[in-house]
Motif scaffolding. Structure first.
Motif, PDB file in Angstrom:
ATOM      1  N   LYS A 197      11.017  30.983  16.025  1.00 28.23           N
ATOM      2  CA  LYS A 197      11.849  31.895  16.040  1.00 28.23           C
ATOM      3  C   LYS A 197      11.588  32.621  14.459  1.00 28.23           C
ATOM      4  O   LYS A 197      11.462  33.773  14.303  1.00 28.23           O
ATOM      5  CB  LYS A 197      13.418  31.716  16.091  1.00 28.23           C
ATOM      6  N   ARG A 198      11.631  31.746  13.547  1.00 25.40           N
ATOM      7  CA  ARG A 198      11.380  32.059  12.269  1.00 25.40           C
ATOM      8  C   ARG A 198       9.844  32.231  11.901  1.00 25.40           C
ATOM      9  O   ARG A 198       9.461  32.806  10.908  1.00 25.40           O
ATOM     10  CB  ARG A 198      11.932  30.825  11.320  1.00 25.40           C
ATOM     11  N   LYS A 199       8.995  32.047  12.656  1.00 28.37           N
ATOM     12  CA  LYS A 199       7.496  31.834  12.511  1.00 28.37           C
ATOM     13  C   LYS A 199       7.306  30.993  11.253  1.00 28.37           C
ATOM     14  O   LYS A 199       6.268  31.739  10.530  1.00 28.37           O
ATOM     15  CB  LYS A 199       7.158  33.497  12.598  1.00 28.37           C
ATOM     16  N   ASP A 249      22.106  18.200  11.005  1.00 30.45           N
ATOM     17  CA  ASP A 249      21.874  18.001   9.843  1.00 30.45           C
ATOM     18  C   ASP A 249      20.256  17.961   9.628  1.00 30.45           C
ATOM     19  O   ASP A 249      19.854  18.685   8.779  1.00 30.45           O
ATOM     20  CB  ASP A 249      22.598  16.767   9.023  1.00 30.45           C
ATOM     21  N   SER A 250      19.676  17.414  10.393  1.00 33.01           N
ATOM     22  CA  SER A 250      18.196  16.911  10.263  1.00 33.01           C
ATOM     23  C   SER A 250      17.298  18.642  10.640  1.00 33.01           C
ATOM     24  O   SER A 250      16.589  18.929   9.740  1.00 33.01           O
ATOM     25  CB  SER A 250      17.728  16.175  11.455  1.00 33.01           C
ATOM     26  N   LEU A 251      17.925  19.222  11.453  1.00 32.46           N
ATOM     27  CA  LEU A 251      17.256  20.481  11.632  1.00 32.46           C
ATOM     28  C   LEU A 251      17.734  21.637  10.717  1.00 32.46           C
ATOM     29  O   LEU A 251      17.060  22.225  10.337  1.00 32.46           O
ATOM     30  CB  LEU A 251      18.091  21.096  12.966  1.00 32.46           C
ATOM     31  N   GLU A 252      18.886  21.616   9.976  1.00 29.94           N
ATOM     32  CA  GLU A 252      19.140  22.343   8.853  1.00 29.94           C
ATOM     33  C   GLU A 252      18.152  21.891   7.777  1.00 29.94           C
ATOM     34  O   GLU A 252      17.857  22.782   7.109  1.00 29.94           O
ATOM     35  CB  GLU A 252      20.554  22.183   8.582  1.00 29.94           C
ATOM     36  N   ILE A 253      17.933  20.753   7.533  1.00 26.91           N
ATOM     37  CA  ILE A 253      17.102  20.247   6.566  1.00 26.91           C
ATOM     38  C   ILE A 253      15.754  20.857   6.549  1.00 26.91           C
ATOM     39  O   ILE A 253      15.050  21.533   5.631  1.00 26.91           O
ATOM     40  CB  ILE A 253      16.998  18.910   6.577  1.00 26.91           C
ATOM     41  N   PHE A 254      15.116  20.711   7.771  1.00 24.85           N
ATOM     42  CA  PHE A 254      13.862  21.271   8.221  1.00 24.85           C
ATOM     43  C   PHE A 254      13.931  22.895   7.949  1.00 24.85           C
ATOM     44  O   PHE A 254      12.841  23.445   7.427  1.00 24.85           O
ATOM     45  CB  PHE A 254      13.570  21.119   9.660  1.00 24.85           C
ATOM     46  N   ALA A 255      14.988  23.723   8.455  1.00 27.96           N
ATOM     47  CA  ALA A 255      14.872  25.065   8.164  1.00 27.96           C
ATOM     48  C   ALA A 255      15.022  25.483   6.600  1.00 27.96           C
ATOM     49  O   ALA A 255      14.297  26.216   6.342  1.00 27.96           O
ATOM     50  CB  ALA A 255      16.426  25.607   8.830  1.00 27.96           C
ATOM     51  N   SER A 256      15.667  24.700   6.126  1.00 31.90           N
ATOM     52  CA  SER A 256      15.738  24.767   4.591  1.00 31.90           C
ATOM     53  C   SER A 256      14.483  24.471   3.915  1.00 31.90           C
ATOM     54  O   SER A 256      13.783  25.172   3.067  1.00 31.90           O
ATOM     55  CB  SER A 256      16.822  23.945   3.883  1.00 31.90           C
ATOM     56  N   ALA A 257      13.650  23.415   4.375  1.00 29.71           N
ATOM     57  CA  ALA A 257      12.345  23.189   4.082  1.00 29.71           C
ATOM     58  C   ALA A 257      11.356  24.175   4.168  1.00 29.71           C
ATOM     59  O   ALA A 257      10.242  24.691   3.491  1.00 29.71           O
ATOM     60  CB  ALA A 257      11.859  21.945   4.346  1.00 29.71           C
ATOM     61  N   MET A 258      11.413  24.902   5.319  1.00 32.65           N
ATOM     62  CA  MET A 258      10.585  25.917   5.726  1.00 32.65           C
ATOM     63  C   MET A 258      10.603  27.292   4.939  1.00 32.65           C
ATOM     64  O   MET A 258       9.865  27.786   4.453  1.00 32.65           O
ATOM     65  CB  MET A 258      10.637  26.250   7.371  1.00 32.65           C
ATOM     66  N   GLU A 259      12.104  27.490   4.719  1.00 31.23           N
ATOM     67  CA  GLU A 259      12.401  28.684   4.037  1.00 31.23           C
ATOM     68  C   GLU A 259      12.319  28.667   2.415  1.00 31.23           C
ATOM     69  O   GLU A 259      11.995  29.609   1.812  1.00 31.23           O
ATOM     70  CB  GLU A 259      13.807  29.313   4.449  1.00 31.23           C
ATOM     71  N   ARG A 260      12.918  27.589   1.953  1.00 34.12           N
ATOM     72  CA  ARG A 260      13.020  27.416   0.440  1.00 34.12           C
ATOM     73  C   ARG A 260      11.969  26.520  -0.189  1.00 34.12           C
ATOM     74  O   ARG A 260      11.849  26.593  -1.382  1.00 34.12           O
ATOM     75  CB  ARG A 260      14.369  26.911   0.086  1.00 34.12           C
ATOM     76  N   GLY A 261      11.249  25.643   0.704  1.00 32.80           N
ATOM     77  CA  GLY A 261      10.571  24.709   0.258  1.00 32.80           C
ATOM     78  C   GLY A 261       9.353  25.109  -0.391  1.00 32.80           C
ATOM     79  O   GLY A 261       8.466  25.931  -0.022  1.00 32.80           O
ATOM     80  N   LYS A 262       9.377  24.747  -1.787  1.00 32.52           N
ATOM     81  CA  LYS A 262       7.905  25.015  -2.527  1.00 32.52           C
ATOM     82  C   LYS A 262       6.831  23.992  -2.238  1.00 32.52           C
ATOM     83  O   LYS A 262       7.260  22.754  -2.185  1.00 32.52           O
ATOM     84  CB  LYS A 262       8.301  25.120  -3.897  1.00 32.52           C
ATOM     85  N   ARG A 263       5.728  24.409  -2.040  1.00 31.19           N
ATOM     86  CA  ARG A 263       4.433  23.453  -1.859  1.00 31.19           C
ATOM     87  C   ARG A 263       3.824  23.003  -2.771  1.00 31.19           C
ATOM     88  O   ARG A 263       3.649  23.796  -4.077  1.00 31.19           O
ATOM     89  CB  ARG A 263       3.819  23.989  -0.628  1.00 31.19           C
ATOM     90  N   LYS A 264       3.200  22.062  -2.866  1.00 28.47           N
ATOM     91  CA  LYS A 264       1.944  21.764  -3.691  1.00 28.47           C
ATOM     92  C   LYS A 264       0.791  21.323  -3.156  1.00 28.47           C
ATOM     93  O   LYS A 264       0.842  20.736  -1.817  1.00 28.47           O
ATOM     94  CB  LYS A 264       2.596  20.554  -4.796  1.00 28.47           C
ATOM     95  N   LYS A 265      -0.332  21.305  -3.991  1.00 28.47           N
ATOM     96  CA  LYS A 265      -1.631  20.606  -3.317  1.00 28.47           C
ATOM     97  C   LYS A 265      -1.303  19.313  -3.078  1.00 28.47           C
ATOM     98  O   LYS A 265      -0.978  18.359  -3.750  1.00 28.47           O
ATOM     99  CB  LYS A 265      -2.687  20.630  -4.207  1.00 28.47           C
ATOM    100  N   ARG A 266      -1.799  18.763  -1.803  1.00 25.08           N
ATOM    101  CA  ARG A 266      -2.129  17.187  -1.420  1.00 25.08           C
ATOM    102  C   ARG A 266      -2.946  16.685  -2.364  1.00 25.08           C
ATOM    103  O   ARG A 266      -4.144  17.170  -2.822  1.00 25.08           O
ATOM    104  CB  ARG A 266      -2.373  17.196   0.207  1.00 25.08           C
ATOM    105  N   GLY A 267      -2.479  15.434  -2.659  1.00 24.54           N
ATOM    106  CA  GLY A 267      -3.400  14.710  -3.639  1.00 24.54           C
ATOM    107  C   GLY A 267      -3.334  13.257  -3.487  1.00 24.54           C
ATOM    108  O   GLY A 267      -2.877  12.703  -2.098  1.00 24.54           O
ATOM    109  N   ASP A 268      -3.326  12.442  -4.309  1.00 20.02           N
ATOM    110  CA  ASP A 268      -3.308  10.882  -4.293  1.00 20.02           C
ATOM    111  C   ASP A 268      -2.227  10.226  -4.557  1.00 20.02           C
ATOM    112  O   ASP A 268      -2.098   9.099  -4.660  1.00 20.02           O
ATOM    113  CB  ASP A 268      -4.671  10.052  -4.807  1.00 20.02           C
TER     114      ASP A 268
END
Length: 340
Positions: free
Chosen positions: A194-196, A274-293
């Protein structure tokens, strides 16, 4: 498909007899798009597209990014996933941006607890790929209908990819559990149709590998730390455990269980809502960083935060017990004084 280069994309300049310079931008776009750009990985292609408007125009084609996503995550070639990604704002390029980066919980936008959070998704699609070295040994797409109603919302959140009696024989042969941990790579992408939007909730490499004391199975743990829903548990752990067994003769590896769940800082399994709300928040608000070691290092930091939290809770409980004992003693003394 030809292997993709992970090195930085550089341009070169040659000089002909007349002294005129010839740069890579003079190469015909068809040559670049068919013979050069397909050799690049997603990160390199993203860097290239930001160098100029010309490179941006030739490096953002949907077929190119579709091939990159499929080579990175074979599960995205599933018809269901392809249709979902086609609806993303920039198609496969948007999906790659969401899914390749690593969530950084310490950089997440703060959640406003005074306002209601976004409603949890009514459906999530999981795209899972497991590689041993460069060989794909498991790939699956799983739909989870998440309509929250009554008793369902309080059920512990847990997603199992294999049936209890299912046992998948892989071509992998190992000599030790350390060898398995060093070479087993996992990706678990959650998609909200739904949120794509999408988010990868797994570390690329294991944070822990251990042998179960009772069954002897090897358990490989992956995890991502995300922001919680309350100040009481500011962080939560989304963990995926891959359970493997090993043949005594030949050392072949069997996949016996692949399970994902979310736990708070007190190691309590969170419920579906609660788990689904956390996933939704991560998708919308979550800031990403480059994967590293540094994934294992971040996991160690999370364990340290949990240890400090336990110590604080124990000290608080000790003070409360002491206050109760003092209060009880005062009550007994007062009663004795009044009725003596």
């Amino acid at each position: 498909m030809a292997p993709r280069s992970t090195s930085a994309f550089t341009t070169s300049t040659d000089y002909n007899g007349g002294g005129a310079a010839t740069t890579i931008s003079t190469i015909h776009p068809d040559v670049l798009q068919t013979h050069i750009l397909p050799l690049l990985d997603g990160l390199t292609l993203t860097s290239l597209s930001s160098t100029s408007s010309y490179f941006h125009s030739i490096s953002t084609s949907e077929p190119l990014w579709s091939d990159i996503c499929i080579s990175t995550w074979p599960s995205t070639n599933h018809p269901c996933i392809r249709n979902l990604i086609a609806a993303f704002p920039a198609g496969h390029r948007s999906f790659f941006s969401d899914s390749f980066s690593l969530l950084s919980p310490h950089l997440l936008d703060p959640i406003d607890h005074n306002h209601p959070s976004s409603p949890p998704p009514s459906e999530i699609i999981s795209a899972i790929d497991i590689h041993y070295q460069d060989q794909l040994i498991f790939s699956k797409v799983q739909e989870s209908h998440t309509t929250i109603s009554g008793r369902f919302e309080n059920r512990p959140f847990k997603v199992d990819l294999l049936d209890p009696k299912e046992n998948i024989l892989t071509p992998v042969r190992i000599n030790s559990q350390t060898e398995l941990g060093e070479n087993l790579r996992l990706s678990w992408i959650i998609i909200d149709p739904k949120r794509k939007r999408a988010v990868n909730i797994s570390s690329l490499r294991p944070v822990r590998v251990y042998r179960h004391w009772s069954t002897g199975d090897i358990r490989v743990k992956y995890e991502t730390t995300m922001a919680g829903l309350s100040s009481e548990s500011p962080l939560v752990e989304c963990k995926v455990v891959v359970t493997c067994s090993q043949e005594e003769e030949g050392g072949k590896v069997h996949l016996r269980k692949v399970c994902m769940q979310v736990e708070d800082m007190d190691e309590k399994c969170m419920n579906w809502k609660d788990s689904l709300e956390i996933f939704a928040s991560a998708m919308e608000r979550g800031k990403r960083k480059k994967r590293g070691d540094d994934e294992k290092e971040r996991y160690e930091e999370y364990l340290e935060e949990k240890r400090q939290r336990r110590e604080r809770n124990m000290k608080r409980e000790k003070r409360m017990k002491m206050a109760c004992f003092v209060g009880l003693g005062m009550c007994i003394s007062a009663s004795w004084w009044l009725f003596a």
